[in-house]
Scaffold this active site. Structure first.
Site, PDB file in Angstrom:
ATOM      1  N   HIS A 210     -18.777  61.503  27.340  1.00  0.00           N
ATOM      2  CA  HIS A 210     -17.428  61.592  26.768  1.00  0.00           C
ATOM      3  C   HIS A 210     -16.652  62.756  27.355  1.00  0.00           C
ATOM      4  O   HIS A 210     -16.061  63.558  26.633  1.00  0.00           O
ATOM      5  CB  HIS A 210     -17.501  61.694  25.235  1.00  0.00           C
ATOM      6  CG  HIS A 210     -16.485  60.862  24.543  1.00  0.00           C
ATOM      7  ND1 HIS A 210     -15.934  61.191  23.330  1.00  0.00           N
ATOM      8  CD2 HIS A 210     -15.898  59.697  24.907  1.00  0.00           C
ATOM      9  CE1 HIS A 210     -15.072  60.262  22.973  1.00  0.00           C
ATOM     10  NE2 HIS A 210     -15.031  59.350  23.910  1.00  0.00           N
ATOM     11  N   HIS A 245     -18.723  67.867  15.416  1.00  0.00           N
ATOM     12  CA  HIS A 245     -19.048  67.167  16.676  1.00  0.00           C
ATOM     13  C   HIS A 245     -20.152  66.149  16.343  1.00  0.00           C
ATOM     14  O   HIS A 245     -19.973  65.316  15.459  1.00  0.00           O
ATOM     15  CB  HIS A 245     -19.451  68.234  17.704  1.00  0.00           C
ATOM     16  CG  HIS A 245     -19.605  67.768  19.125  1.00  0.00           C
ATOM     17  ND1 HIS A 245     -19.182  66.555  19.586  1.00  0.00           N
ATOM     18  CD2 HIS A 245     -20.165  68.398  20.205  1.00  0.00           C
ATOM     19  CE1 HIS A 245     -19.461  66.439  20.873  1.00  0.00           C
ATOM     20  NE2 HIS A 245     -20.065  67.551  21.278  1.00  0.00           N
ATOM     21  N   LYS A 286     -12.541  67.611   4.404  1.00  0.00           N
ATOM     22  CA  LYS A 286     -12.610  66.838   5.662  1.00  0.00           C
ATOM     23  C   LYS A 286     -13.591  65.701   5.467  1.00  0.00           C
ATOM     24  O   LYS A 286     -14.724  65.922   5.021  1.00  0.00           O
ATOM     25  CB  LYS A 286     -13.094  67.720   6.803  1.00  0.00           C
ATOM     26  CG  LYS A 286     -11.947  68.448   7.471  1.00  0.00           C
ATOM     27  CD  LYS A 286     -11.941  68.256   8.981  1.00  0.00           C
ATOM     28  CE  LYS A 286     -10.572  68.594   9.536  1.00  0.00           C
ATOM     29  NZ  LYS A 286     -10.629  69.293  10.807  1.00  0.00           N
ATOM     30  N   MET A 288     -16.057  63.180   6.966  1.00  0.00           N
ATOM     31  CA  MET A 288     -16.804  63.153   8.226  1.00  0.00           C
ATOM     32  C   MET A 288     -16.861  61.740   8.814  1.00  0.00           C
ATOM     33  O   MET A 288     -16.984  60.764   8.081  1.00  0.00           O
ATOM     34  CB  MET A 288     -18.204  63.711   8.003  1.00  0.00           C
ATOM     35  CG  MET A 288     -18.164  65.180   7.656  1.00  0.00           C
ATOM     36  SD  MET A 288     -17.318  66.090   8.952  1.00  0.00           S
ATOM     37  CE  MET A 288     -16.969  67.629   8.141  1.00  0.00           C
ATOM     38  N   GLY A 289     -16.779  61.687  10.149  1.00  0.00           N
ATOM     39  CA  GLY A 289     -16.754  60.388  10.811  1.00  0.00           C
ATOM     40  C   GLY A 289     -15.331  59.867  10.980  1.00  0.00           C
ATOM     41  O   GLY A 289     -15.144  58.717  11.380  1.00  0.00           O
ATOM     42  N   PHE A 290     -14.345  60.713  10.672  1.00  0.00           N
ATOM     43  CA  PHE A 290     -12.939  60.311  10.852  1.00  0.00           C
ATOM     44  C   PHE A 290     -12.211  61.330  11.715  1.00  0.00           C
ATOM     45  O   PHE A 290     -12.493  62.520  11.649  1.00  0.00           O
ATOM     46  CB  PHE A 290     -12.232  60.195   9.488  1.00  0.00           C
ATOM     47  CG  PHE A 290     -12.660  58.986   8.723  1.00  0.00           C
ATOM     48  CD1 PHE A 290     -12.018  57.770   8.907  1.00  0.00           C
ATOM     49  CD2 PHE A 290     -13.731  59.052   7.843  1.00  0.00           C
ATOM     50  CE1 PHE A 290     -12.434  56.639   8.218  1.00  0.00           C
ATOM     51  CE2 PHE A 290     -14.158  57.933   7.160  1.00  0.00           C
ATOM     52  CZ  PHE A 290     -13.508  56.718   7.347  1.00  0.00           C
ATOM     53  N   HIS A 292     -10.209  62.329  15.605  1.00  0.00           N
ATOM     54  CA  HIS A 292     -10.684  62.629  16.957  1.00  0.00           C
ATOM     55  C   HIS A 292      -9.630  63.438  17.683  1.00  0.00           C
ATOM     56  O   HIS A 292      -8.434  63.202  17.491  1.00  0.00           O
ATOM     57  CB  HIS A 292     -10.983  61.340  17.736  1.00  0.00           C
ATOM     58  CG  HIS A 292     -11.861  61.575  18.908  1.00  0.00           C
ATOM     59  ND1 HIS A 292     -11.359  61.914  20.139  1.00  0.00           N
ATOM     60  CD2 HIS A 292     -13.209  61.576  19.020  1.00  0.00           C
ATOM     61  CE1 HIS A 292     -12.376  62.093  20.969  1.00  0.00           C
ATOM     62  NE2 HIS A 292     -13.507  61.906  20.315  1.00  0.00           N
ATOM     63  N   ARG A 301     -15.147  53.079  20.661  1.00  0.00           N
ATOM     64  CA  ARG A 301     -16.575  52.818  20.458  1.00  0.00           C
ATOM     65  C   ARG A 301     -16.864  52.343  19.035  1.00  0.00           C
ATOM     66  O   ARG A 301     -17.829  51.630  18.790  1.00  0.00           O
ATOM     67  CB  ARG A 301     -17.376  54.092  20.757  1.00  0.00           C
ATOM     68  CG  ARG A 301     -17.139  54.634  22.159  1.00  0.00           C
ATOM     69  CD  ARG A 301     -17.608  56.082  22.282  1.00  0.00           C
ATOM     70  NE  ARG A 301     -16.857  56.976  21.400  1.00  0.00           N
ATOM     71  CZ  ARG A 301     -17.124  58.259  21.220  1.00  0.00           C
ATOM     72  NH1 ARG A 301     -18.134  58.815  21.853  1.00  0.00           N
ATOM     73  NH2 ARG A 301     -16.406  59.000  20.389  1.00  0.00           N
ATOM     74  N   ASP A 350     -19.030  58.003  14.985  1.00  0.00           N
ATOM     75  CA  ASP A 350     -20.074  58.518  14.095  1.00  0.00           C
ATOM     76  C   ASP A 350     -20.074  57.811  12.743  1.00  0.00           C
ATOM     77  O   ASP A 350     -21.100  57.794  12.062  1.00  0.00           O
ATOM     78  CB  ASP A 350     -19.904  60.030  13.902  1.00  0.00           C
ATOM     79  CG  ASP A 350     -20.172  60.768  15.192  1.00  0.00           C
ATOM     80  OD1 ASP A 350     -21.173  60.443  15.845  1.00  0.00           O
ATOM     81  OD2 ASP A 350     -19.372  61.652  15.563  1.00  0.00           O
ATOM     82  N   ARG A 375     -26.823  61.431  24.981  1.00  0.00           N
ATOM     83  CA  ARG A 375     -25.852  62.312  25.646  1.00  0.00           C
ATOM     84  C   ARG A 375     -26.508  63.185  26.718  1.00  0.00           C
ATOM     85  O   ARG A 375     -25.814  63.739  27.576  1.00  0.00           O
ATOM     86  CB  ARG A 375     -25.108  63.149  24.586  1.00  0.00           C
ATOM     87  CG  ARG A 375     -23.984  64.030  25.111  1.00  0.00           C
ATOM     88  CD  ARG A 375     -22.876  63.281  25.840  1.00  0.00           C
ATOM     89  NE  ARG A 375     -22.179  62.291  25.044  1.00  0.00           N
ATOM     90  CZ  ARG A 375     -21.148  62.520  24.222  1.00  0.00           C
ATOM     91  NH1 ARG A 375     -20.676  63.734  24.075  1.00  0.00           N
ATOM     92  NH2 ARG A 375     -20.575  61.509  23.556  1.00  0.00           N
ATOM     93  N   ARG A 394     -14.150  81.011  33.265  1.00  0.00           N
ATOM     94  CA  ARG A 394     -13.878  82.287  32.609  1.00  0.00           C
ATOM     95  C   ARG A 394     -12.389  82.305  32.258  1.00  0.00           C
ATOM     96  O   ARG A 394     -11.562  82.766  33.037  1.00  0.00           O
ATOM     97  CB  ARG A 394     -14.250  83.425  33.561  1.00  0.00           C
ATOM     98  CG  ARG A 394     -14.513  84.787  32.969  1.00  0.00           C
ATOM     99  CD  ARG A 394     -13.395  85.283  32.131  1.00  0.00           C
ATOM    100  NE  ARG A 394     -13.607  86.629  31.634  1.00  0.00           N
ATOM    101  CZ  ARG A 394     -12.819  87.162  30.717  1.00  0.00           C
ATOM    102  NH1 ARG A 394     -11.828  86.474  30.184  1.00  0.00           N
ATOM    103  NH2 ARG A 394     -13.027  88.411  30.312  1.00  0.00           N
TER     104      ARG A 394
END
Ligand SMILES: CC(C)(COP(=O)(O)OP(=O)(O)OC[C@H]1O[C@@H](n2cnc3c(N)ncnc32)[C@H](O)[C@@H]1OP(=O)(O)O)[C@@H](O)C(=O)NCCC(=O)NCCS
Length: 407
Positions: A210, A245, A286, A288-290, A292, A301, A350, A375, A394
């Site tokens: 990704h 993530h 929040k 989760m799984g929502f 991006h 996906r 996810d 991954r 850097r």
């Protein structure tokens, strides 16, 4: 303060230009080049191959080959690649004994699989003959070893958690099984049926790469110092663990379990779920799984995995968590609809992953390690690319502290 020494070369961009393009969390900033993957609102391509095409027509081993070796394999190349991976599946006793020694901590929950996996990958370096080299051929050999051994680590961890003898200690599983099916076999000793093996295989394809996501970027920053692949991968695993993530697949399923517990199975489809969600919105929780960073109109996906996961849930062989498997999808679909109607936020991959792996009876703390098993291909492709054309990464920062003052 003494005057700064004169630079032999002017910086590529001035301080004023840098301040003008500053963006919190690097949102919208191009931080480097890659030929591995491209992602846009409109699609996702691994080395030019579109994700629906790969999910429909390729196997995970083929995708791993494309990512690591750079082109679509011929049948002979694929056979060679698969044989190399099977041969590299067993673990050195130093790694196996570490996993066994961590067993009590894993079983009691004091150690979590993602952390044990991170440490196991570090130990793999000590026994890898190419550990310190960053040249292309050595990197490719190490990438294949990591790809082969990570499922074995995951399987052995699950065996010690469940208190059973280690499956496949000598061979790293069953050499007749493909990568995805062997991963399942290593975890519980059961050879998955064709449907389950294909669903896991596709989930590995979807998770493989990704572009400059947080963990891949971490791996490139580490590799950019000319540090080695195992170190870069250990750093990437630490980055992937976070719930913003890769850890979101575990967190998404935990959230669905919480909703199911709070409202009860019979309330699926009723206002009780809307009320639960409203409370979450009111407390700025929040979900989760929502969401991006790149896909604001939906993650390509997610529908692929959702459809496959729902299809196996409809057959309902495992009755996970005491509820018919399809109930989790019905609840998930209601949650998705509320998120879209009220917040215009789409699920990411996810979200269906959590429900799908749960349907298959995979223990929740292994969801993110399984993400690593996939991954690893993308990370290693990026590390190889970074080492092959390196410039240290850097960036600058925007200083917000005190003005200069006397001690
Ligand atoms: C993925 C993620 C980190 C992207 O973050 P980002 O690009 O910085 O997006 P932001 O956090 O700025 O989100 C923009 C807005 O949507 C909201 N939002 C985004 N994702 C949300 C979620 N999952 N649940 C509730 N609100 C969410 C934010 O609160 C923010 O609202 P605001 O403008 O009122 O403050 C974020 O969507 C998230 O935390 N999702 C949950 C974790 C997850 O599923 N991660 C896996 C990613 S593949």
């Amino acid at each position: 303060m003494s005057a700064a020494p004169t630079s032999p070369k002017a910086p590529a961009i001035s301080k004023e230009q840098a301040e003008a393009i500053y963006s919190r969390g690097l949102e919208g900033i191009i931080a480097g080049e890659t030929a591995v993957c491209s992602i846009e609102q409109g699609g996702l391509w691994y080395r030019g191959y579109e994700i629906h095409d790969l999910a429909q027509n390729a196997t995970f081993e083929e995708v791993a080959f494309v990512l690591l070796e750079g082109h679509k394999p011929s049948p002979a190349e694929l056979a060679r690649f698969k044989a190399e991976i099977v041969a590299e599946r067993p673990l050195h006793p130093m790694v196996t004994s570490f996993i066994e020694s961590a067993g009590g901590y894993l079983a009691s929950g004091r150690a979590v699989p993602m952390d044990v996996l991170r440490t196991a990958v570090s130990i793999l370096a000590h026994t890898d003959p190419d550990a310190q080299s960053v040249d292309n051929a050595a990197n490719l050999r190490k990438a294949k070893r990591l790809l082969a051994k990570i499922p074995t680590i995951i399987g052995h961890m699950q065996n010690v958690i469940d208190g059973r003898a280690i499956i496949g200690r000598e061979l790293g599983g069953d050499p007749t099984l493909g990568h995805a099916a062997n991963l399942m076999y290593l975890m519980n000793g059961e050879k998955p049926n064709k449907d389950y093996a294909r669903v896991i295989d596709v989930s590995l394809i979807l998770y493989a790469e990704h572009d400059y996501n947080a963990s891949t970027f971490t791996s490139r920053v580490i590799a950019g110092t000319l540090s080695d692949m195992h170190g870069a991968v250990a750093g990437a695993i630490a980055a992937l663990k976070g719930p913003l993530h890769g850890g979101a697949n575990e967190a998404a399923m935990e959230m669905l379990k919480e909703i199911m517990h709070d409202v009860g199975e019979r309330a699926i489809g009723t206002k009780a779920v809307d009320d639960w969600m409203q409370k979450a919105f009111d407390t700025k929780r929040k979900l989760m799984g929502f969401g991006h960073r790149v896909y604001k109109n939906g993650d390509h996906r997610a529908p692929i995995l959702h459809k496959m996961g729902r299809a196996i849930a409809e057959k309902d062989t495992k009755n996970p968590g005491g509820h018919a498997a399809v109930k989790w999808f019905e609840l998930g679909e209601q949650v998705q609809k509320i998120m879209l109607d009220k917040k215009t936020i789409h699920p990411n991959v996810d979200f269906p992953c959590g429900m799908t792996y749960f349907t298959m009876g995979i223990p929740v703390p292994q969801y993110t390690p399984i993400f690593v098993a996939s991954r690893i291909t993308g990370w290693c492709a990026h590390i190889i690319e970074q080492h092959a054309n390196n410039r240290i990464i850097r960036p600058l920062s925007k200083y917000t502290g005190e003005a200069p003052r006397k001690w």
